[in-house]
Design an enzyme around this catalytic site. Structure first.
Site, short mmCIF file in Angstrom:
data_model
loop_
_atom_site.label_atom_id
_atom_site.label_comp_id
_atom_site.label_asym_id
_atom_site.label_seq_id
_atom_site.Cartn_x
_atom_site.Cartn_y
_atom_site.Cartn_z
N GLU D 78 38.93 38.94 23.96
CA GLU D 78 39.47 39.95 24.86
C GLU D 78 40.10 41.10 24.07
O GLU D 78 40.82 40.88 23.10
CB GLU D 78 40.53 39.35 25.78
CG GLU D 78 39.98 38.30 26.74
CD GLU D 78 39.05 38.90 27.79
OE1 GLU D 78 39.07 40.13 27.98
OE2 GLU D 78 38.29 38.12 28.41
N ARG D 88 44.20 35.30 42.69
CA ARG D 88 43.34 35.09 43.86
C ARG D 88 43.45 33.65 44.35
O ARG D 88 43.26 33.36 45.52
CB ARG D 88 41.89 35.38 43.44
CG ARG D 88 40.89 35.55 44.54
CD ARG D 88 39.51 35.89 43.94
NE ARG D 88 39.18 35.02 42.83
CZ ARG D 88 38.70 33.77 42.94
NH1 ARG D 88 38.52 33.23 44.13
NH2 ARG D 88 38.41 33.05 41.87
N CYS D 141 45.16 33.48 32.43
CA CYS D 141 44.62 33.82 31.11
C CYS D 141 45.20 35.14 30.60
O CYS D 141 45.73 35.21 29.48
CB CYS D 141 43.09 33.92 31.17
SG CYS D 141 42.29 32.29 31.38
N HIS D 165 37.89 34.17 25.83
CA HIS D 165 37.34 33.46 26.98
C HIS D 165 36.02 32.79 26.61
O HIS D 165 35.21 33.36 25.88
CB HIS D 165 37.10 34.44 28.15
CG HIS D 165 38.23 34.53 29.11
ND1 HIS D 165 38.93 35.68 29.34
CD2 HIS D 165 38.79 33.57 29.91
CE1 HIS D 165 39.87 35.44 30.24
NE2 HIS D 165 39.81 34.17 30.61
#
Lengths: 213, 213, 213, 213
Positions: D78, D88, D141, D165
């Protein structure tokens, strides 16, 4: 018992074909049967001739053809082959048939003569993605599958067999960031399970309306 | 000239079926031909019966069945229907045939009797995504396409026709963030072009080895 | 009230940019506000200069930049812009910055100053796919979004605004059979709803930790 | 030299988390450095506390956090973490923050403090798909990556590190026929290369505008 398993040579600009690369990784015997490995050319017509000659020479009990289907996510035994060539690209000798029949007066389609659903279940149990596919396309893969099943229908009625598409090997997708793949080891393991499943169900395959499942 | 065009009712938990919703948007005449619109049930067996009765009643020159194929990106005329039902989910009356034939002693497959490639080209020229598809699956869509082509083969030999799958309508994908769609207006426009193309090529369709292209 | 809405010119070999094509379809007033439409060049640096000059000239209350994000499925308001250019391809004047800052000593990122979640909800209510996006990439789109929010931060603190990515227009995907798209009319409708939502929430936007939602 | 490498526990209904499963497969030393492996809870707040305690205890030179990003095709270091939680789904203790900051008065974002592009290149050279990612999302994350870089910024300025990831392991996608995956062995190999690359570039990392590349 003898099993003939074929894989195509590379085509479409690929440096390798995971089909034959995985075939090469198979053991020489599976469930006690001898495994005969054969690379076939990605060429209309010639691929069927090479197959026919190998079947005449080796007299196998089971024949399974393997081909690459880029962008599929798992190992996909094909349900049906259709009597039609329709090539979006040229084959390895420059042929590009458009909407032509494979066998004049041949029946419109043949269903696989191997237990495609049992194969899928057994491959999945081993932790490898698999699915039944309902189309082998209209390029050399469908062509060879149709050719095999036509040979079985007309010359080798005791033989069982069919076609399995495999995804790209991981090596092939390094610069294709949205293409799925499996490792060659996963593909080879899946093919070994497919062969073993076909061998062990050989005597009690159910034929329903032409299709075996 | 008369054209019978059918669309399925909703299935699989969907609130609508873009197939019949788009059929309803078609004009009543296309290229001078009368357009007869019919909703058919997403039910094995019954869908073919309803079609047969409508063909007997209306005596159409052309019959085109429309169905939904969620997750396809464009309008996809089908190349071939196979003689096999294999349902992953139940139909709208609870039937779920597994690996059964559609017509006993029926031929393994039928190729479309309409100009699927000309249809694709003309839809694309109008700015709408389209592609030939090589599989109509093994649910009620393939079932009805096989039924239609078998009816043509056995009872209505002068009729032309086939099957076209359409993607989700945009309304259906609002909460499916990775599903493609077209608007109902785009789908209807594509179907109108498909009908017009089939009408205008009606007299000079090339039949090659059973397939029309 | 005045709203300045910008769209980029075509880049990356595309014949059109759905961003500015959709902006052109917007009405001249939305919710009583004047809509000022501006095409901006897909060029690092220059795009921010053009924006700055237009903001100085028109003194808008709201500024929204629109860009193309091919292969997205819906209209996607961006949550955040980062202080980094990293171009995989050249811009329209041949620049290709790699891992450079946009504004020396600028803060690492800016959050959108418009109600991105209310925009998404309202676009979806109108039957058009939409989602919040968490990255505007590192090409000219992110560059302009960062530039806008930096201008707001340093020169125009009363202005609200942000960036919205739109998918390909259907015309662009005719020969890309696996690319999603929306019609220009759907994109324009979505943008109109985004503008209206930003206008009507203008006075009571909640700012939490720098982010507006 | 000491490297602390963390992986989350399973979340979102998954039976396993390929992040920590792959971490467990790493050797105990890489390029002469000691590898300390730590499972962290997929919980807002607590994940950062556990990390902080481990950093205080082990005093590592490099810290890399690993998380699962289902439906990614490769291993994705990342680029940036943003100061915002927006969940979510609930985390493993039922928390679901919506649009809240991670660190009050914290800077809007942090760029990775490890050579993400060199990591990608080296993983690809080993035949494993990899790409730089521009968003770590807004769930736990991103939360942990922001937390790590904030700890480095405020308490451990000599430490290098970031977040990677990884896709689903193949075992996880057996019944998800359109989800990509890698084997745990491929993921572990990729992570080993990432660690080795970070170690060997430790002394000469270029920092440009806050970002390392």
């Amino acid at each position: 018992m003898k099993v003939l398993i074929t894989g195509f040579d590379p085509f479409g600009g690929e440096a390798m074909n995971p089909a034959y690369e995985a075939v090469k990784l198979l053991p020489d015997t599976i469930e006690g049967a001898d495994i005969i490995k054969l690379e076939v050319p990605t060429v209309f017509g010639k691929s069927i001739q090479v197959l026919d000659e190998a079947m005449a020479k080796h007299q196998p009990d089971i024949v399974i053809n393997i081909g690459q289907a880029g962008n599929r996510f798992g190992i996909t035994p094909e349900r049906v082959a259709i009597n039609q060539d329709d090539a979006r690209i040229t084959d390895n000798e420059g042929n590009q048939p458009i909407d032509t029949v494979i066998v004049e007066e041949g029946q419109p389609a043949y269903f696989a003569k191997m237990p495609i659903k049992a194969i899928v279940e057994n491959i999945k149990k081993a932790g490898i993605p698999a699915q039944v596919s309902n189309t082998a396309g209209t390029f050399v893969c469908n062509h060879l599958m149709y050719g095999l099943l036509n040979l079985i229908d007309t010359k080798y009625p005791q033989v069982r067999g069919g076609f399995i598409h495999v995804p790209f090997a991981t090596e092939q997708v390094i610069d294709r960031p949205t293409s799925p793949s499996l490792t060659l080891e996963q593909i080879a393991k899946g093919l070994e399970i497919a062969v073993a499943t076909t061998i062990t169900t050989h005597d009690d395959i159910q034929v329903q309306g032409g299709a075996i499942s």
